[in-house]
Design a protein around this motif. Structure first.
Motif, PDB file in Angstrom:
ATOM      1  N   VAL A 177      87.670  58.325  42.737  1.00  0.00           N
ATOM      2  CA  VAL A 177      87.795  57.147  41.895  1.00  0.00           C
ATOM      3  C   VAL A 177      86.766  57.122  40.832  1.00  0.00           C
ATOM      4  O   VAL A 177      85.568  57.241  40.987  1.00  0.00           O
ATOM      5  CB  VAL A 177      87.790  55.948  42.764  1.00  0.00           C
ATOM      6  N   GLU A 178      87.105  56.904  39.629  1.00  0.00           N
ATOM      7  CA  GLU A 178      86.163  56.831  38.540  1.00  0.00           C
ATOM      8  C   GLU A 178      85.575  55.524  38.533  1.00  0.00           C
ATOM      9  O   GLU A 178      86.323  54.627  38.173  1.00  0.00           O
ATOM     10  CB  GLU A 178      86.826  57.103  37.275  1.00  0.00           C
ATOM     11  N   ILE A 179      84.372  55.347  38.866  1.00  0.00           N
ATOM     12  CA  ILE A 179      83.411  54.173  39.040  1.00  0.00           C
ATOM     13  C   ILE A 179      83.111  53.680  37.592  1.00  0.00           C
ATOM     14  O   ILE A 179      83.149  52.469  37.234  1.00  0.00           O
ATOM     15  CB  ILE A 179      82.420  54.155  39.979  1.00  0.00           C
ATOM     16  N   ILE A 192      81.817  59.222  39.710  1.00  0.00           N
ATOM     17  CA  ILE A 192      82.903  59.222  40.589  1.00  0.00           C
ATOM     18  C   ILE A 192      82.641  58.952  42.113  1.00  0.00           C
ATOM     19  O   ILE A 192      81.550  59.520  42.433  1.00  0.00           O
ATOM     20  CB  ILE A 192      83.318  60.729  40.554  1.00  0.00           C
ATOM     21  N   GLU A 193      83.514  58.405  42.659  1.00  0.00           N
ATOM     22  CA  GLU A 193      83.241  57.917  44.215  1.00  0.00           C
ATOM     23  C   GLU A 193      84.353  58.525  44.904  1.00  0.00           C
ATOM     24  O   GLU A 193      85.379  58.608  44.783  1.00  0.00           O
ATOM     25  CB  GLU A 193      83.171  56.466  44.218  1.00  0.00           C
ATOM     26  N   ALA A 194      83.978  59.712  45.973  1.00  0.00           N
ATOM     27  CA  ALA A 194      84.762  60.119  46.819  1.00  0.00           C
ATOM     28  C   ALA A 194      84.890  59.236  48.033  1.00  0.00           C
ATOM     29  O   ALA A 194      83.794  58.658  48.624  1.00  0.00           O
ATOM     30  CB  ALA A 194      84.221  61.547  47.315  1.00  0.00           C
ATOM     31  N   ARG A 195      86.251  58.956  48.257  1.00  0.00           N
ATOM     32  CA  ARG A 195      86.451  58.026  49.523  1.00  0.00           C
ATOM     33  C   ARG A 195      87.255  58.524  50.422  1.00  0.00           C
ATOM     34  O   ARG A 195      88.489  58.960  50.048  1.00  0.00           O
ATOM     35  CB  ARG A 195      86.956  56.930  49.070  1.00  0.00           C
ATOM     36  N   LEU A 196      87.056  58.175  51.928  1.00  0.00           N
ATOM     37  CA  LEU A 196      87.815  58.620  52.929  1.00  0.00           C
ATOM     38  C   LEU A 196      88.575  57.356  53.492  1.00  0.00           C
ATOM     39  O   LEU A 196      88.127  56.143  53.112  1.00  0.00           O
ATOM     40  CB  LEU A 196      86.981  59.176  54.229  1.00  0.00           C
ATOM     41  N   ALA A 197      89.574  57.516  54.068  1.00  0.00           N
ATOM     42  CA  ALA A 197      90.497  56.490  54.512  1.00  0.00           C
ATOM     43  C   ALA A 197      89.735  55.679  55.354  1.00  0.00           C
ATOM     44  O   ALA A 197      90.027  54.250  55.499  1.00  0.00           O
ATOM     45  CB  ALA A 197      91.780  56.811  55.125  1.00  0.00           C
ATOM     46  N   GLY A 199      86.940  54.370  54.919  1.00  0.00           N
ATOM     47  CA  GLY A 199      85.848  53.557  54.199  1.00  0.00           C
ATOM     48  C   GLY A 199      84.782  54.381  53.930  1.00  0.00           C
ATOM     49  O   GLY A 199      84.004  53.878  53.044  1.00  0.00           O
ATOM     50  N   ARG A 200      84.282  55.432  54.491  1.00  0.00           N
ATOM     51  CA  ARG A 200      82.965  56.267  53.936  1.00  0.00           C
ATOM     52  C   ARG A 200      83.364  56.562  52.647  1.00  0.00           C
ATOM     53  O   ARG A 200      84.311  57.082  52.235  1.00  0.00           O
ATOM     54  CB  ARG A 200      82.860  57.177  54.994  1.00  0.00           C
ATOM     55  N   ALA A 201      82.165  56.634  51.871  1.00  0.00           N
ATOM     56  CA  ALA A 201      82.270  56.949  50.447  1.00  0.00           C
ATOM     57  C   ALA A 201      80.897  57.824  49.898  1.00  0.00           C
ATOM     58  O   ALA A 201      79.895  57.150  50.582  1.00  0.00           O
ATOM     59  CB  ALA A 201      82.552  55.803  49.514  1.00  0.00           C
ATOM     60  N   ALA A 202      80.898  58.221  49.128  1.00  0.00           N
ATOM     61  CA  ALA A 202      79.679  58.948  48.357  1.00  0.00           C
ATOM     62  C   ALA A 202      79.990  59.154  46.808  1.00  0.00           C
ATOM     63  O   ALA A 202      81.023  59.577  46.325  1.00  0.00           O
ATOM     64  CB  ALA A 202      79.268  60.258  48.820  1.00  0.00           C
TER      65      ALA A 202
END
Length: 228
Positions: A177-179, A192-197, A199-202
């Motif tokens: 996701v482009e933040i 950019i944020e990488a997200r898992l289903a 809820g974890r993200a970086a």
């Protein structure tokens, strides 16, 4: 035409003394200042891209005689991509000797990835035309240096690795996701944020969207694979 003191020093860093210095001058001349009587580096960049690709492909085959095409391809892509070429250009101080228009200089042309990468390829072509394939190969492999030894590890795509990790646990593929986007339109900086289903993200930030996604994936992969 004599190359001048700065280009003379650059040739020392490069490890090649030009017999035809006009080739080097053409290689460092950006399209923004090229004229009918002073060619820019686009034609040399076109040739240099092909010369660089052949040298890298040949070097990878020589370094690992048993590697399959599927193994060699990501290593090759890692070494010839624009970002790597720009890094190598920066290491030899190519940006400092580029001939740019005032407008290009004001907007950071000496540090722009595409500008540096194109000029680097043009310089490789200039060496090739000046002294042949062997000279171009020797100079390029010297600049590549340790990258040739470490590329097998670097070539692993963190986005693919993160997706495999998620799917291996029955989870959906990660989202990117482009933040935020900041900076001028010609040189945006993406967050950019990488997200898992679950809820974890970086997040990661940079100027090349594809590379920022990879950096975010790598950061998230580092989180989820840490032992608890």
């Amino acid at each position: 035409m004599k190359p001048g003191r700065e280009l003379d020093a650059f040739q020392s860093r490069l490890g090649h003394r030009f017999r035809s210095p006009e080739l080097l001058i053409e290689a460092v001349t950006h399209p923004s200042v090229g004229t009918a009587v002073r060619p820019n580096n686009q034609r040399l960049e076109f040739l240099g891209d092909r010369v660089l690709n052949l040298i890298v492909a040949e070097a990878l085959l020589e370094a690992d005689p048993t590697a399959s095409e599927g193994v060699l391809a990501p290593r090759y892509n890692m070494l010839v991509r624009k970002e790597t070429c720009a890094e190598m250009a920066d290491e030899i101080g190519l940006g400092a000797v580029l001939r740019l228009s005032p407008g290009e200089m004001k907007t950071g042309g000496r540090r722009r990835v595409a500008t540096l990468a194109d000029a680097f390829e043009a310089v490789i072509a200039a060496i090739y035309l000046d002294a042949g394939y062997g000279a171009a190969k020797a100079v390029l492999l010297k600049i590549i240096g340790d990258r040739a030894a470490t590329v097998a590890e670097d070539a692993k795509d963190p986005k693919s690795a993160l997706q495999e990790w998620a799917q291996g646990r029955g989870e959906a593929p990660p989202d990117y996701v482009e933040i935020a986007r900041k900076g001028p339109p010609h040189a945006p900086v993406f967050t950019i944020e990488a997200r898992l289903a679950d809820g974890r993200a970086a997040r990661a930030e940079g100027t090349v969207k594809r590379e920022v996604e990879k950096a975010a994936a790598k950061a998230l992969l580092g989180q989820v694979t840490q032992p608890r």
